[in-house]
Each structure stands twice: as structure tokens, then as C-alpha cells.
Design a protein around this motif. Sequence first.
Motif, PDB file in Angstrom:
ATOM      1  N   THR A  61      10.148  -7.150  -8.926  1.00  0.00           N
ATOM      2  CA  THR A  61      11.041  -6.322  -9.745  1.00  0.00           C
ATOM      3  C   THR A  61      11.363  -4.987  -9.091  1.00  0.00           C
ATOM      4  OG1 THR A  61       9.046  -5.674 -10.982  1.00  0.00           O
ATOM      5  CG2 THR A  61      10.492  -7.290 -12.011  1.00  0.00           C
ATOM      6  N   ARG A  62      10.582  -4.568  -8.114  1.00  0.00           N
ATOM      7  CA  ARG A  62      10.839  -3.290  -7.448  1.00  0.00           C
ATOM      8  C   ARG A  62      11.763  -3.540  -6.253  1.00  0.00           C
ATOM      9  NH1 ARG A  62       6.687   0.182  -9.452  1.00  0.00           N
ATOM     10  NH2 ARG A  62       6.995   1.703  -7.791  1.00  0.00           N
ATOM     11  N   ASN A  63      12.994  -3.936  -6.549  1.00  0.00           N
ATOM     12  CA  ASN A  63      13.969  -4.240  -5.503  1.00  0.00           C
ATOM     13  C   ASN A  63      15.377  -3.941  -6.015  1.00  0.00           C
ATOM     14  OD1 ASN A  63      14.890  -6.635  -6.980  1.00  0.00           O
ATOM     15  ND2 ASN A  63      13.009  -7.602  -6.285  1.00  0.00           N
ATOM     16  N   GLU A  64      16.363  -4.202  -5.195  1.00  0.00           N
ATOM     17  CA  GLU A  64      17.742  -3.889  -5.576  1.00  0.00           C
ATOM     18  C   GLU A  64      18.315  -4.862  -6.602  1.00  0.00           C
ATOM     19  OE1 GLU A  64      16.743  -4.197  -2.392  1.00  0.00           O
ATOM     20  OE2 GLU A  64      17.698  -2.707  -1.074  1.00  0.00           O
ATOM     21  N   GLY A  65      17.583  -5.928  -6.936  1.00  0.00           N
ATOM     22  CA  GLY A  65      18.156  -6.951  -7.815  1.00  0.00           C
ATOM     23  C   GLY A  65      19.344  -7.605  -7.142  1.00  0.00           C
ATOM     24  N   TRP A  66      19.138  -7.981  -5.885  1.00  0.00           N
ATOM     25  CA  TRP A  66      20.225  -8.446  -5.017  1.00  0.00           C
ATOM     26  C   TRP A  66      20.021  -9.932  -4.749  1.00  0.00           C
ATOM     27  CZ3 TRP A  66      21.399  -5.250   0.033  1.00  0.00           C
ATOM     28  CH2 TRP A  66      22.460  -5.822   0.734  1.00  0.00           C
ATOM     29  N   LEU A  67      20.899 -10.763  -5.297  1.00  0.00           N
ATOM     30  CA  LEU A  67      20.864 -12.191  -5.007  1.00  0.00           C
ATOM     31  C   LEU A  67      21.689 -12.407  -3.742  1.00  0.00           C
ATOM     32  CD1 LEU A  67      19.791 -14.917  -5.969  1.00  0.00           C
ATOM     33  CD2 LEU A  67      21.923 -15.232  -7.233  1.00  0.00           C
ATOM     34  N   HIS A  68      20.999 -12.423  -2.623  1.00  0.00           N
ATOM     35  CA  HIS A  68      21.648 -12.542  -1.320  1.00  0.00           C
ATOM     36  C   HIS A  68      22.342 -13.899  -1.177  1.00  0.00           C
ATOM     37  CE1 HIS A  68      19.878  -8.931   0.537  1.00  0.00           C
ATOM     38  NE2 HIS A  68      18.792  -9.218  -0.155  1.00  0.00           N
ATOM     39  N   GLY A 277      19.132   1.081  -1.518  1.00  0.00           N
ATOM     40  CA  GLY A 277      18.067   0.985  -0.536  1.00  0.00           C
ATOM     41  C   GLY A 277      18.611   1.249   0.852  1.00  0.00           C
ATOM     42  N   LEU A 278      17.718   1.366   1.809  1.00  0.00           N
ATOM     43  CA  LEU A 278      18.109   1.635   3.191  1.00  0.00           C
ATOM     44  C   LEU A 278      17.806   0.414   4.035  1.00  0.00           C
ATOM     45  CD1 LEU A 278      19.151   4.156   4.859  1.00  0.00           C
ATOM     46  CD2 LEU A 278      16.788   4.343   5.654  1.00  0.00           C
ATOM     47  N   ASN A 279      18.774  -0.028   4.818  1.00  0.00           N
ATOM     48  CA  ASN A 279      18.548  -1.156   5.716  1.00  0.00           C
ATOM     49  C   ASN A 279      17.449  -0.806   6.719  1.00  0.00           C
ATOM     50  OD1 ASN A 279      20.699  -2.284   4.384  1.00  0.00           O
ATOM     51  ND2 ASN A 279      22.175  -1.897   6.007  1.00  0.00           N
ATOM     52  N   GLU A 280      16.536  -1.756   6.918  1.00  0.00           N
ATOM     53  CA  GLU A 280      15.431  -1.602   7.873  1.00  0.00           C
ATOM     54  C   GLU A 280      14.520  -0.416   7.526  1.00  0.00           C
ATOM     55  OE1 GLU A 280      16.665  -1.795  11.944  1.00  0.00           O
ATOM     56  OE2 GLU A 280      18.028  -3.473  11.594  1.00  0.00           O
ATOM     57  N   ASP A 281      14.327  -0.210   6.242  1.00  0.00           N
ATOM     58  CA  ASP A 281      13.405   0.829   5.775  1.00  0.00           C
ATOM     59  C   ASP A 281      12.019   0.207   5.665  1.00  0.00           C
ATOM     60  OD1 ASP A 281      12.154   2.976   4.481  1.00  0.00           O
ATOM     61  OD2 ASP A 281      12.748   2.225   2.509  1.00  0.00           O
ATOM     62  N   ALA A 282      11.127   0.536   6.554  1.00  0.00           N
ATOM     63  CA  ALA A 282       9.786  -0.053   6.540  1.00  0.00           C
ATOM     64  C   ALA A 282       8.801   0.896   7.207  1.00  0.00           C
ATOM     65  CB  ALA A 282       9.786  -1.405   7.241  1.00  0.00           C
ATOM     66  N   PHE A 283       7.872   1.444   6.410  1.00  0.00           N
ATOM     67  CA  PHE A 283       6.812   2.306   6.922  1.00  0.00           C
ATOM     68  C   PHE A 283       5.504   1.527   6.848  1.00  0.00           C
ATOM     69  CE2 PHE A 283      10.081   5.116   5.393  1.00  0.00           C
ATOM     70  CZ  PHE A 283      10.051   6.234   6.210  1.00  0.00           C
ATOM     71  N   GLN A 284       4.899   1.244   7.990  1.00  0.00           N
ATOM     72  CA  GLN A 284       3.628   0.529   7.954  1.00  0.00           C
ATOM     73  C   GLN A 284       2.551   1.445   7.377  1.00  0.00           C
ATOM     74  OE1 GLN A 284       2.478  -1.304  11.647  1.00  0.00           O
ATOM     75  NE2 GLN A 284       0.729  -2.355  10.746  1.00  0.00           N
ATOM     76  N   CYS A 285       1.715   0.902   6.494  1.00  0.00           N
ATOM     77  CA  CYS A 285       0.696   1.717   5.852  1.00  0.00           C
ATOM     78  C   CYS A 285      -0.630   0.952   5.809  1.00  0.00           C
ATOM     79  CB  CYS A 285       1.123   2.141   4.451  1.00  0.00           C
ATOM     80  SG  CYS A 285       1.718   0.805   3.394  1.00  0.00           S
ATOM     81  N   ASP A 286      -1.723   1.691   5.657  1.00  0.00           N
ATOM     82  CA  ASP A 286      -3.053   1.096   5.698  1.00  0.00           C
ATOM     83  C   ASP A 286      -3.456   0.491   4.360  1.00  0.00           C
ATOM     84  OD1 ASP A 286      -3.403   1.838   8.367  1.00  0.00           O
ATOM     85  OD2 ASP A 286      -4.150   3.828   7.799  1.00  0.00           O
ATOM     86  N   ALA A 287      -3.024   1.106   3.260  1.00  0.00           N
ATOM     87  CA  ALA A 287      -3.430   0.641   1.935  1.00  0.00           C
ATOM     88  C   ALA A 287      -2.196   0.538   1.034  1.00  0.00           C
ATOM     89  CB  ALA A 287      -4.451   1.596   1.332  1.00  0.00           C
ATOM     90  N   PRO A 288      -2.163  -0.467   0.158  1.00  0.00           N
ATOM     91  CA  PRO A 288      -0.994  -0.637  -0.711  1.00  0.00           C
ATOM     92  C   PRO A 288      -1.041   0.270  -1.935  1.00  0.00           C
ATOM     93  CG  PRO A 288      -2.554  -2.419  -1.092  1.00  0.00           C
ATOM     94  CD  PRO A 288      -3.124  -1.579   0.006  1.00  0.00           C
ATOM     95  N   ASN A 289       0.000   1.069  -2.108  1.00  0.00           N
ATOM     96  CA  ASN A 289       0.173   1.842  -3.336  1.00  0.00           C
ATOM     97  C   ASN A 289       1.662   2.127  -3.493  1.00  0.00           C
ATOM     98  OD1 ASN A 289       0.934   4.489  -2.106  1.00  0.00           O
ATOM     99  ND2 ASN A 289      -1.168   4.401  -1.304  1.00  0.00           N
TER     100      ASN A 289
END
Length: 387
Positions: A61-68, A277-289
Motif C-alpha cells: 500500500t505504500r506505493n504510487e497505486g500504479w498498475l503498470h 515518486g522518483l525513478n530509481e529512488d533507492a537508498f540501501q539501509c541496514d535496518a527496515p523502518n
Amino acid sequence: MMLLVLAIRVRVMPKEISQSFDVTVIGAGVAGLMLTKKLSELGLHTALIEKQPKLAGGPSTRNEGWLHRGTYHATSIKDRANAIQVAKRCIYGHEQIKRFAPEALEDIDLPSFALIRNPDSVDEAVSRWNEADVLYKCVLLRQLAELEPNVKTDNIAAAFQVNDVGINTRILYRKLLTAAENAGAQIFPGSELVFQKPEEAGIKRNGEVQPIESKLFVYTAGFGVRQLFDSNFNLSVPVRYWKSHLLVVPRLTKSSVFFIDPHEAGMMNHGDYSIVGLNEDAFQCDAPNYDCIEQGIQNIYEAMERFFYTIDDSKALPVACIKTDLAEKSAAARSLNISISEPIPNHICVLPGKMTESPYVTDYLTRMVYERINDDLIALRPMDTIK
């Protein structure tokens, strides 16, 4: 005057848990709900376990609601063969979801537009769309400006009308849940699956553990998979965490409009709001929050300023989401590939990729599970008799 009253049946968690299941699915996001529906409709006694009290509370549910429909992924993935494959899976998923839950589709009377800023990318994009069977129609920039006066067209190389559409994911998930329950599935929100041994499981709820038997366990829990295998089996599954961001703002345009260029904005409209949203938006992280990274939100604002003349951010809501992939030696960037593995016999781990790919991966899993569950009533095919 006639008053029409609508009532949604309240799902009551069963007081008594069945002791034996064919399949237990862990994680009630889109993939878990869809797989539970398909397995239950096949006649398999299926349980769906969700740790949180509400279903689909993560990336589903935490997305653009985009049916590609393949438009974006055919061009965003560098490797052409991989891009075409993902695009075709999205097309497959788009059509299946549209048939299953047409009432969930939004703004079906309005077009959507895909934009390209880099003129050197236009021919390659069109070539890939043709190969992947992505539907598109060229739109003159002056026509786009007339239709969407809030969109800055000065630095756009090409515009296309496409068949991507916004979707109300809550309606889709409610329909999947209802279909699964009607087919006999048992759903356990606010519950955890715990193990003494890989073959000895129990459902923990309200502090009590009730033992169950299950022939197979399928994990669709996203970023929860690593913790589940670590805590239950002392086994490290090489799942990586990636944080992406969205910005919910008052509606910016009449139609949904998105760029396919890297680091530009993609947007779907839902009622009075636009989700950007931003295309290719991805920050690698150690813990999920779900804490937002300030730079991630700032990047979206900067992309929106390149995109639109006016932005009403008086009610802006920043949102963070955690996505996962499997660590690969050669993969520095986040992988969009579907991943299915079996770290322990009869314990299948699934990272399903995009929401629109879920029909493809759950169909594959349904076939895989059926082959593992003994069906004494349906005759074997000749190839099934080969040892």
C-alpha cells in the motif's frame, strides 16, 4: 426516498485453528493475498499468517497505486532482455488484475501519459515498447500542453499516451481477501508463525501458541523474511533492504503523467491527490523502518519543480517504503528480479518484485506448489509418471 445501506462483512478470526494445512503462507501483502486466493481456489487447505493487525500494510500500500503495463520497466532496466522480460510480466499482471478487479481501477475515462526528456532515449524506448507489446500512441507536445497546462513541456523530447492506470489497492486487496476466505482459506492477522523445528510449527496469537501441521510453508513477508529465518532457524537469508520515498500532494494534473528518464518523477492520481515518486529512488539501509530520509524527499521536490509549473504542498505527506532484493556479488543497484528460493526443504522464500508482477509469480508458485502436493483424484499425465 429509499436509503441504500452497504455493509462490509466483518471477518472474525477463527477461535479454533485447524490443525492441518496443505500450505501456510506467511505475509499478507499483495503476493501473499493473491497466492492464498489461488491455492484455496485450487482446493488446497491454506492458511495466511500476518504479523500486523491489518493486512497489506507494507510496500503493497505504500506505493504510487500504479498498475503498470510495461511502459516504464521496458526502458528503466539497462539490460534489454531483462527489461523486455519484466515488461511482459507486467503486461500479464496488468491484464489479470484488470479482469479480476475492474472496480479498483481509477480514472479509466482519462488517458495516462509517458514522457521522455532525453531525446537520445526516444528511439530505444519505442523499439523496446514494440518488442514487449507495450501499447502507446504519440502525442504532440502542444496537445499535451493543452490537455495538461500544469506540465512544463519546454524540455520534453517526446510524449506518448499509454495504458498504465491508477488502482485503488485497498479494493484489490479486499477482493483478494474475500475470494480467499470464500474458497476456504483461514486468515490470521496479528499472528506469528513460530517453529521448534522446521517441521514443527505453531501459530502465536494473544500470547498463546497453537501447534499446526503444514506440508509447505511459503514466505511472502518481504523485509520480514530475513528476521523469520534468523529467529526460527538461525539461518541467514541474504536479503538487502532498500528505502524509497513518495510524496502525496493535492492533485497536480487531470491525467496521470510520468517520466521514464532516470531521476525524474512519476505520478499517479487518486481522487483529490497525486502520489509522486522518483525513478530509481533507492537508498540501501541496514535496518527496515519507515523513517523518511530527508534527501529522498528533497529529490522528489526538485523533480516536481522540473515537472510542474505550480505545486500545492500545503498538505504534502512524505512517505517512506522498504523494498527488498537478494544480495548478489555483481549487483550494486537494487534488483527488480523475482526471486524464489528454498533455504530449507519445504520452506519457500519469495521476493515477488513489483505489485504488477504478482499475478505472474503467484501463478508460477501455484503450479510449483501443486506439483509438491499429492492429488489422488486427478489422473497423472504421462510425464508425471517418469521417475
